[in-house]
Design a protein around this motif. Structure first.
Motif, PDB file in Angstrom:
ATOM      1  N   SER A 251       0.764  -1.277   0.055  1.00  0.00           N
ATOM      2  CA  SER A 251       0.030   0.016  -0.093  1.00  0.00           C
ATOM      3  C   SER A 251       0.927   1.309   0.071  1.00  0.00           C
ATOM      4  O   SER A 251       2.132   1.408   0.405  1.00  0.00           O
ATOM      5  N   SER A 252       0.293   2.387  -0.514  1.00  0.00           N
ATOM      6  CA  SER A 252       0.799   3.599  -0.174  1.00  0.00           C
ATOM      7  C   SER A 252       0.078   4.412   0.453  1.00  0.00           C
ATOM      8  O   SER A 252      -1.243   4.861   0.182  1.00  0.00           O
ATOM      9  N   ALA A 253       0.704   5.425   1.227  1.00  0.00           N
ATOM     10  CA  ALA A 253      -0.520   6.453   2.066  1.00  0.00           C
ATOM     11  C   ALA A 253      -1.026   7.392   1.355  1.00  0.00           C
ATOM     12  O   ALA A 253      -2.335   7.950   1.453  1.00  0.00           O
ATOM     13  N   SER A 254      -0.828   7.716  -0.073  1.00  0.00           N
ATOM     14  CA  SER A 254      -1.135   8.638  -0.812  1.00  0.00           C
ATOM     15  C   SER A 254      -2.207   7.848  -1.808  1.00  0.00           C
ATOM     16  O   SER A 254      -2.960   8.391  -2.722  1.00  0.00           O
ATOM     17  N   ASN A 278      -4.434  -3.218  -1.109  1.00  0.00           N
ATOM     18  CA  ASN A 278      -4.963  -1.999  -0.787  1.00  0.00           C
ATOM     19  C   ASN A 278      -6.476  -1.923  -1.239  1.00  0.00           C
ATOM     20  O   ASN A 278      -6.684  -0.774  -1.797  1.00  0.00           O
ATOM     21  N   ARG A 279      -7.162  -2.803  -1.237  1.00  0.00           N
ATOM     22  CA  ARG A 279      -8.432  -3.048  -2.212  1.00  0.00           C
ATOM     23  C   ARG A 279      -9.477  -2.202  -1.706  1.00  0.00           C
ATOM     24  O   ARG A 279     -10.074  -1.381  -2.816  1.00  0.00           O
ATOM     25  N   ASN A 280      -9.772  -1.731  -0.547  1.00  0.00           N
ATOM     26  CA  ASN A 280     -10.519  -0.806  -0.209  1.00  0.00           C
ATOM     27  C   ASN A 280     -10.135   0.626  -0.196  1.00  0.00           C
ATOM     28  O   ASN A 280     -11.214   1.643   0.165  1.00  0.00           O
ATOM     29  N   ASN A 281      -8.905   0.971  -0.397  1.00  0.00           N
ATOM     30  CA  ASN A 281      -8.686   2.385  -0.185  1.00  0.00           C
ATOM     31  C   ASN A 281      -7.553   2.553  -0.988  1.00  0.00           C
ATOM     32  O   ASN A 281      -6.159   2.545  -0.579  1.00  0.00           O
ATOM     33  N   GLY A 282      -7.809   2.820  -2.118  1.00  0.00           N
ATOM     34  CA  GLY A 282      -6.497   3.133  -3.245  1.00  0.00           C
ATOM     35  C   GLY A 282      -6.927   3.396  -4.730  1.00  0.00           C
ATOM     36  O   GLY A 282      -8.118   3.055  -4.946  1.00  0.00           O
ATOM     37  N   ASP A 283      -6.087   3.717  -5.454  1.00  0.00           N
ATOM     38  CA  ASP A 283      -6.299   3.998  -6.771  1.00  0.00           C
ATOM     39  C   ASP A 283      -5.768   2.610  -7.494  1.00  0.00           C
ATOM     40  O   ASP A 283      -6.007   1.604  -7.530  1.00  0.00           O
ATOM     41  N   GLN A 284      -4.869   3.065  -8.478  1.00  0.00           N
ATOM     42  CA  GLN A 284      -4.301   2.129  -9.187  1.00  0.00           C
ATOM     43  C   GLN A 284      -3.058   1.116  -8.472  1.00  0.00           C
ATOM     44  O   GLN A 284      -2.521   1.353  -7.778  1.00  0.00           O
ATOM     45  N   ALA A 285      -3.167  -0.187  -9.036  1.00  0.00           N
ATOM     46  CA  ALA A 285      -1.972  -0.849  -8.637  1.00  0.00           C
ATOM     47  C   ALA A 285      -0.782  -0.708  -9.197  1.00  0.00           C
ATOM     48  O   ALA A 285       0.229  -0.665  -8.609  1.00  0.00           O
ATOM     49  N   ILE A 286      -0.742  -0.439 -10.608  1.00  0.00           N
ATOM     50  CA  ILE A 286       0.335  -0.326 -11.403  1.00  0.00           C
ATOM     51  C   ILE A 286       0.234   0.992 -12.080  1.00  0.00           C
ATOM     52  O   ILE A 286      -0.568   0.986 -12.623  1.00  0.00           O
ATOM     53  N   LEU A 287       1.159   2.184 -11.828  1.00  0.00           N
ATOM     54  CA  LEU A 287       0.944   3.141 -12.474  1.00  0.00           C
ATOM     55  C   LEU A 287       2.166   3.406 -13.403  1.00  0.00           C
ATOM     56  O   LEU A 287       3.343   3.445 -12.961  1.00  0.00           O
ATOM     57  N   LEU A 288       2.147   3.658 -14.576  1.00  0.00           N
ATOM     58  CA  LEU A 288       3.354   3.779 -15.552  1.00  0.00           C
ATOM     59  C   LEU A 288       3.248   5.124 -16.195  1.00  0.00           C
ATOM     60  O   LEU A 288       2.274   5.577 -16.626  1.00  0.00           O
ATOM     61  N   PHE A 289       4.240   5.692 -15.980  1.00  0.00           N
ATOM     62  CA  PHE A 289       4.566   7.154 -16.181  1.00  0.00           C
ATOM     63  C   PHE A 289       5.050   7.121 -17.879  1.00  0.00           C
ATOM     64  O   PHE A 289       4.705   8.120 -18.515  1.00  0.00           O
ATOM     65  N   ALA A 290       6.105   6.315 -17.780  1.00  0.00           N
ATOM     66  CA  ALA A 290       6.584   6.157 -19.057  1.00  0.00           C
ATOM     67  C   ALA A 290       7.270   4.885 -19.437  1.00  0.00           C
ATOM     68  O   ALA A 290       7.362   3.930 -18.452  1.00  0.00           O
ATOM     69  N   SER A 298      -0.594 -14.073 -15.887  1.00  0.00           N
ATOM     70  CA  SER A 298      -0.701 -13.589 -14.829  1.00  0.00           C
ATOM     71  C   SER A 298      -2.003 -13.233 -14.115  1.00  0.00           C
ATOM     72  O   SER A 298      -3.083 -13.011 -14.780  1.00  0.00           O
ATOM     73  N   ILE A 299      -2.288 -12.854 -12.975  1.00  0.00           N
ATOM     74  CA  ILE A 299      -3.456 -12.793 -12.150  1.00  0.00           C
ATOM     75  C   ILE A 299      -3.432 -11.316 -11.534  1.00  0.00           C
ATOM     76  O   ILE A 299      -2.411 -11.192 -10.777  1.00  0.00           O
ATOM     77  N   MET A 300      -4.197 -10.264 -11.691  1.00  0.00           N
ATOM     78  CA  MET A 300      -4.395  -9.279 -11.200  1.00  0.00           C
ATOM     79  C   MET A 300      -6.031  -9.110 -10.659  1.00  0.00           C
ATOM     80  O   MET A 300      -6.781  -8.940 -11.548  1.00  0.00           O
ATOM     81  N   TRP A 301      -6.037  -9.330  -9.442  1.00  0.00           N
ATOM     82  CA  TRP A 301      -7.551  -9.372  -8.777  1.00  0.00           C
ATOM     83  C   TRP A 301      -7.434  -8.690  -7.385  1.00  0.00           C
ATOM     84  O   TRP A 301      -6.548  -8.718  -6.408  1.00  0.00           O
ATOM     85  N   GLU A 302      -8.441  -7.912  -7.029  1.00  0.00           N
ATOM     86  CA  GLU A 302      -8.648  -7.240  -5.749  1.00  0.00           C
ATOM     87  C   GLU A 302      -7.888  -6.170  -5.531  1.00  0.00           C
ATOM     88  O   GLU A 302      -7.025  -6.195  -4.459  1.00  0.00           O
TER      89      GLU A 302
END
Length: 399
Positions: A251-254, A278-290, A298-302
């Motif tokens: 998780s991240s605090a932001s 951080n299922r209930n309090n978060g935005d993206q799991a993976i954020l790509l800037f560039a 693979s599996i991405m869930w919850e």
């Protein structure tokens, strides 16, 4: 023979008659001897001494003592940092099981392999011992690797890191701080680390002038936290490959990039499970800037949102044969409950009726799974291959 002849000439020189003492033949022979000796010394000066052969160093926190060179298996050293100081380029450092409360520094430019989970029985070292835990004492990054040659870390659990921003790196970096170094992390756990400031709770990796190479193979990344973003890991200017690994409860605090923050990276993820971050309090799991992200099997869930680019960039993601909670375009992708054995307890093996079984592709798939179980010609999605009957081998290293 030349050296002997030259020695004989000088030894018998006082006994020679006056007319032969300065014989041109003898003088010519001595000149050649002197020239050859001078050339030999010049060669040694230019080439230097022969490089030492790579060797093993031994660390046992229970019975070791920080003295000597750590190269005697019956007289190991006590701490990892001391053994690093005694080791040379290409050496392997073997660490007995147990907890080591220290902040490990690899900053001298040499290549090394650090392998944990050994058993030391009166100087007889065998693999598959108790887990080796490296605890950062909640004081600094647990393992720092800076400006190194090839480094391999395997069979250890990295925990208790509390990284702070510094002038040269910029990010907090709880478990690993990797800068300008090619690193392989294999069969390891990265758990309960915190980036006290900045990004990268579990791992930070950064290439300055050129991309660095990072491999995570059979790694469990869980329970890490960043004050800013990139709870699991933050990457900048890397070529990163992730195989047979699990990311959970990061998780991240932001609430930004709870799992991965990618800044100008080329990332490949194969047969991995990214779930319950951080299922209930978060935005993206993976954020790509560039950069780009390629994912298969693979599996991405919850994870709330899963994949996001800023600015939006659909072509930056190449996802195939994967189970993604938000429907994602790509060959072989599905969006269905993977039916983990126990999501709440974070047991991510697949139930017998999981839609992820036999739904992957053999193209590029590893030969086995996170627990060393073999994959068949129709591999499953995720880090764990379902076996019939349901039998799994233990993971060395305590994960």
């Amino acid at each position: 023979m030349i050296g002997a002849a030259c020695g004989d000439i000088y030894k018998e020189d006082a006994m020679l008659p006056t007319f032969t003492k300065y014989s041109p033949h003898l003088f010519h022979a001595c000149s050649w001897c002197a020239l050859l000796i001078a050339l030999a010394f010049a060669f040694l000066f230019l080439t230097g001494p022969a490089a030492a052969e790579p060797s093993s160093r031994y660390v046992d926190g229970a019975s070791g003592l920080d003295s000597g060179f750590c190269d005697d298996p019956s007289a190991p050293c006590a701490t990892i940092n001391y053994a690093i100081g005694q080791s040379g380029d290409g050496d392997t450092i073997l660490i007995a099981g147990g907890e080591y409360r220290e902040n490990v520094k690899l900053v001298d430019g040499l290549a090394r392999t650090i392998t944990g989970s050994y058993a030391n029985n009166n100087g007889q070292w065998t693999a598959a011992g108790e887990a080796t835990v490296i605890h950062g004492q909640n004081a600094d990054t647990t393992i720092e690797i800076r400006n190194q040659s090839d480094t391999r870390i395997e069979l250890v659990r990295v925990t208790g890191g509390m990284g702070q921003e510094d002038a040269t790196f910029g990010n907090g970096c709880g478990g690993f701080k990797i800068q300008n170094s090619d690193v392989e992390i294999v069969r390891a756990g990265i758990r309960q680390n915190t980036a006290g400031t900045g990004d990268g709770g579990g791992i930070c990796a950064r290439g300055e002038e050129e991309r660095i190479n990072l491999l995570l193979d059979k790694v469990f990344v869980g329970g890490n936290r960043a004050v800013n973003s990139g709870g699991g890991m933050q990457l900048f200017n890397t070529n990163t490959t992730i195989i047979n690994s699990v990311f959970t409860n990061n998780s991240s605090a932001s609430n930004v990039a709870n799992v991965m923050l990618l800044e100008d990276d080329n990332v490949t993820i194969i047969n991995s499970t990214i779930a319950n971050n951080n299922r209930n309090n978060g935005d993206q799991a993976i954020l790509l800037f560039a950069g780009s992200l390629t994912m298969s099997n693979s599996i991405m869930w919850e994870n709330t949102l899963n994949l996001q680019a800023d600015p939006p960039c659909d072509e930056c993601f190449n996802v195939t044969y994967s189970d993604i909670e938000q429907p994602t375009p790509g060959t072989g992708n599905i969006s269905a409950d993977p039916l983990f054995a126990n999501m709440l307890q974070r047991i991510f093996r697949l139930r017998p009726n999981s839609p992820c079984i036999n739904s992957g592709t053999a193209d590029g798939a590893p030969v086995d799974d996170l627990r060393d179980n073999p994959r068949d010609s129709w591999p499953d999605m995720g880090a764990f291959e379902h076996l019939w009957p349901d039998h799994y081998l233990p993971v060395i290293g305590g994960e």
